[in-house]
Motif scaffolding. Sequence first.
Motif, PDB file in Angstrom:
ATOM      1  N   LYS A   8      93.844  37.837  24.746  1.00 34.48           N
ATOM      2  CA  LYS A   8      92.515  37.317  24.424  1.00 34.48           C
ATOM      3  C   LYS A   8      92.586  36.163  23.433  1.00 34.48           C
ATOM      4  O   LYS A   8      91.680  35.324  23.389  1.00 34.48           O
ATOM      5  CB  LYS A   8      91.652  38.440  23.835  1.00 34.48           C
ATOM      6  CG  LYS A   8      90.882  39.234  24.859  1.00 34.48           C
ATOM      7  CD  LYS A   8      89.712  38.454  25.424  1.00 34.48           C
ATOM      8  CE  LYS A   8      88.850  39.343  26.306  1.00 34.48           C
ATOM      9  NZ  LYS A   8      87.670  38.623  26.827  1.00 34.48           N
ATOM     10  N   LEU A   9      93.655  36.118  22.631  1.00 37.12           N
ATOM     11  CA  LEU A   9      93.790  35.040  21.657  1.00 37.12           C
ATOM     12  C   LEU A   9      93.737  33.690  22.337  1.00 37.12           C
ATOM     13  O   LEU A   9      93.122  32.750  21.830  1.00 37.12           O
ATOM     14  CB  LEU A   9      95.111  35.199  20.889  1.00 37.12           C
ATOM     15  CG  LEU A   9      95.419  34.123  19.843  1.00 37.12           C
ATOM     16  CD1 LEU A   9      94.397  34.167  18.716  1.00 37.12           C
ATOM     17  CD2 LEU A   9      96.830  34.302  19.289  1.00 37.12           C
ATOM     18  N   THR A  12      90.051  32.951  23.127  1.00 35.69           N
ATOM     19  CA  THR A  12      89.138  32.779  21.990  1.00 35.69           C
ATOM     20  C   THR A  12      89.414  31.508  21.188  1.00 35.69           C
ATOM     21  O   THR A  12      88.529  31.036  20.461  1.00 35.69           O
ATOM     22  CB  THR A  12      89.227  33.991  21.046  1.00 35.69           C
ATOM     23  OG1 THR A  12      90.594  34.163  20.626  1.00 35.69           O
ATOM     24  CG2 THR A  12      88.777  35.246  21.747  1.00 35.69           C
ATOM     25  N   TYR A  16      87.313  27.148  19.033  1.00 37.75           N
ATOM     26  CA  TYR A  16      87.361  27.846  17.742  1.00 37.75           C
ATOM     27  C   TYR A  16      86.891  26.925  16.626  1.00 37.75           C
ATOM     28  O   TYR A  16      87.271  25.754  16.563  1.00 37.75           O
ATOM     29  CB  TYR A  16      88.789  28.324  17.484  1.00 37.75           C
ATOM     30  CG  TYR A  16      88.930  29.344  16.380  1.00 37.75           C
ATOM     31  CD1 TYR A  16      88.306  30.572  16.462  1.00 37.75           C
ATOM     32  CD2 TYR A  16      89.704  29.069  15.258  1.00 37.75           C
ATOM     33  CE1 TYR A  16      88.452  31.518  15.462  1.00 37.75           C
ATOM     34  CE2 TYR A  16      89.856  30.011  14.252  1.00 37.75           C
ATOM     35  CZ  TYR A  16      89.221  31.238  14.353  1.00 37.75           C
ATOM     36  OH  TYR A  16      89.365  32.161  13.362  1.00 37.75           O
ATOM     37  N   GLN A  20      83.979  30.138  12.111  1.00 40.93           N
ATOM     38  CA  GLN A  20      84.493  31.403  12.598  1.00 40.93           C
ATOM     39  C   GLN A  20      85.800  31.774  11.903  1.00 40.93           C
ATOM     40  O   GLN A  20      86.053  32.947  11.626  1.00 40.93           O
ATOM     41  CB  GLN A  20      84.704  31.353  14.120  1.00 40.93           C
ATOM     42  CG  GLN A  20      85.105  32.688  14.731  1.00 40.93           C
ATOM     43  CD  GLN A  20      84.119  33.803  14.404  1.00 40.93           C
ATOM     44  OE1 GLN A  20      82.920  33.692  14.682  1.00 40.93           O
ATOM     45  NE2 GLN A  20      84.614  34.882  13.799  1.00 40.93           N
ATOM     46  N   ASP A  24      86.594  35.193  10.019  1.00 37.45           N
ATOM     47  CA  ASP A  24      87.763  35.992  10.385  1.00 37.45           C
ATOM     48  C   ASP A  24      88.645  36.287   9.177  1.00 37.45           C
ATOM     49  O   ASP A  24      89.186  37.390   9.042  1.00 37.45           O
ATOM     50  CB  ASP A  24      88.588  35.267  11.457  1.00 37.45           C
ATOM     51  CG  ASP A  24      87.935  35.320  12.840  1.00 37.45           C
ATOM     52  OD1 ASP A  24      87.074  36.183  13.048  1.00 37.45           O
ATOM     53  OD2 ASP A  24      88.291  34.488  13.694  1.00 37.45           O
ATOM     54  N   ARG A  71      89.122  41.136  21.717  1.00 37.68           N
ATOM     55  CA  ARG A  71      88.827  40.107  20.714  1.00 37.68           C
ATOM     56  C   ARG A  71      88.983  40.641  19.285  1.00 37.68           C
ATOM     57  O   ARG A  71      89.397  39.898  18.391  1.00 37.68           O
ATOM     58  CB  ARG A  71      87.377  39.620  20.865  1.00 37.68           C
ATOM     59  CG  ARG A  71      87.125  38.642  21.993  1.00 37.68           C
ATOM     60  CD  ARG A  71      85.657  38.311  22.090  1.00 37.68           C
ATOM     61  NE  ARG A  71      85.441  37.102  22.874  1.00 37.68           N
ATOM     62  CZ  ARG A  71      85.348  35.880  22.363  1.00 37.68           C
ATOM     63  NH1 ARG A  71      85.432  35.728  21.059  1.00 37.68           N
ATOM     64  NH2 ARG A  71      85.164  34.832  23.137  1.00 37.68           N
ATOM     65  N   ARG A 319      85.486  38.098  14.912  1.00 31.84           N
ATOM     66  CA  ARG A 319      85.147  37.956  16.325  1.00 31.84           C
ATOM     67  C   ARG A 319      86.307  37.473  17.185  1.00 31.84           C
ATOM     68  O   ARG A 319      86.150  37.324  18.390  1.00 31.84           O
ATOM     69  CB  ARG A 319      83.958  36.994  16.505  1.00 31.84           C
ATOM     70  CG  ARG A 319      82.623  37.523  16.049  1.00 31.84           C
ATOM     71  CD  ARG A 319      82.174  38.737  16.855  1.00 31.84           C
ATOM     72  NE  ARG A 319      80.892  39.254  16.417  1.00 31.84           N
ATOM     73  CZ  ARG A 319      80.708  40.114  15.429  1.00 31.84           C
ATOM     74  NH1 ARG A 319      81.760  40.575  14.741  1.00 31.84           N
ATOM     75  NH2 ARG A 319      79.512  40.547  15.105  1.00 31.84           N
ATOM     76  N   THR A 320      87.450  37.224  16.582  1.00 31.57           N
ATOM     77  CA  THR A 320      88.619  36.805  17.348  1.00 31.57           C
ATOM     78  C   THR A 320      89.854  37.553  16.831  1.00 31.57           C
ATOM     79  O   THR A 320      89.825  38.136  15.736  1.00 31.57           O
ATOM     80  CB  THR A 320      88.872  35.286  17.223  1.00 31.57           C
ATOM     81  OG1 THR A 320      89.466  35.004  15.949  1.00 31.57           O
ATOM     82  CG2 THR A 320      87.587  34.485  17.392  1.00 31.57           C
TER      83      THR A 320
END
Length: 554
Positions: A8-9, A12, A16, A20, A24, A71, A319-320
């Motif tokens: 998922k990285l 995401t 970016y 965010q 994070d 995520r 969210r990531t």
Amino acid sequence: MDQPLRPKLWTTLKGYTKEQFSKDVTAGILVAIIALPLSIALAISSGVTPEKGLHTAIIAGFLISFLGGSRVQIGGPTGAFMVIVYGIVATHGVDGLILATIMAGLLMILMGWLKLGSVIKFIPYPIITGFTSGIAVTIFSSQIKDFFGLQMESVPVEFIEKWHAYGNAVSTMDPRTMAIGVIALVIIIAWPKVNQKIPGAFVALVITSGLVSLLSLDVATIGSTFGTLTSALPTPRLPHVTFQEIRSLLGPAVTIALLGSVESLLSAVVADGMIGGKHRSNMELVAQGVANIASGLFGGIPATGAIARTVANIKNGGRTPVAGMIHALVLLLILLIFMPLAKSIPLATLSAILIMVAYNMSEWREFVGLFRAPKSDISVLLVTFFITVLFDLVIAIEVGMVLASFLFMKRMADVSHVQMIDLDASEEDPSQDRSALPDINNQEQQKKGIQIYAINGPFFFGATDLFLEAINQLGYKTKILIIDMKSVPAMDGTALHAFEQMIHTCGKREIRVKIAGIQKQPMQVLQKSGLYAELGAEEGFFDSVKEAVVTKGE
């Protein structure tokens, strides 16, 4: 559609933003503060040294976020593994734990590559609730010695013997240790009403450690029990491996793999519901497998997705996967810089933290709620729970799965049945669709030598006896046997064998077999076996019973 095996990285990071990243980082720092006391406490209660918990949270936590299919998943040691890890260390030593963790990681990678991510979710809920509640009771019972400061040389592994030993040692209870444990427990429970951001477990750890140091209290601490703690990460190493050890550890490794897979995917599902996302279950399994192999190589303990830490990550803006990676890096800095301070942490405080973990794991409301379920589910729940508590988690999962499978087969057999169709009786039976039946009465049916059987429900090994019993009752005047399969969604190999026996029996007695209304999956089974060709596409298969009865040339 199959999910891609892509972290998922990668997804995401497209688009970016700095905003965010800031969220994070904040979430990662706060989750690291939550993970710090938990990782240490879980390592100690698992039978290994305190820093092993941090090593696991750092190495496995980073890889789970870096490679995972979610995520926001936060990985690390969890209470679910404590019981099985303690048992492995007690029986096979630390090298046995390393080998079992690596084996479990390989199994998880295999499950991911075989696209079994969705299949894992089919483990019955009563089994999950039963062993989770059982683990919670076991965790709670393992903390009594340190929480009350009981003077005991060793604590028995078995549940009943453990409580018997506690009873014998109750007179050695230390009031100072118990006071520290109670203070820690009160802080953990009450602190969220004061501040939601800073975790209560961390506050309890700081306050009680300060009290012990300032008042020079003679209570057990990490330093007095384990000595000097190292701040360095260990170098990777392979354990000594023999075929006999692999055989003896296969059961525990499978349990770790299944437990880790279920917990991580449940955590990912919970996270999806909170952020409106969609995790990649197979990629998550691969990541969990890689993380556990790495954790084992560095001497750590098993890791999986941690629901509480994942929820905390989401609530604080993560969210990531960057947030999870930040959490691991912050723990690395704590290990390198502040690890010597950990020697002042009272063991009673760590016990209080794990008592709260046990309470949160217990799912007692869900446990009680399942008593409204069918008796078969209740039996699976109780058997899994009591075997987990009284015997062994590995045995509990094995017995629970076998019992659940047998009960499921019984349910399927109960809803699957074979009945003879009486064309006269069908006029009196409102459940029969008269339009689908031929326009002849029962006397004409007998005169023509026609016998009609209807199979209802899945045609599998649990229902074949009913079918063969019905076939054996065919009268000698029968010339045509019609099998109505419009209500059969699927059939298995045992049902296919029963079909072959039926055709063989009918062939010897010169009875012609016709199949009516067969669905796609059973048709494919008969085609692959050659029975479709043997019966004949035009002479043996019909769209309805009516068509099979009135076929010309009879």
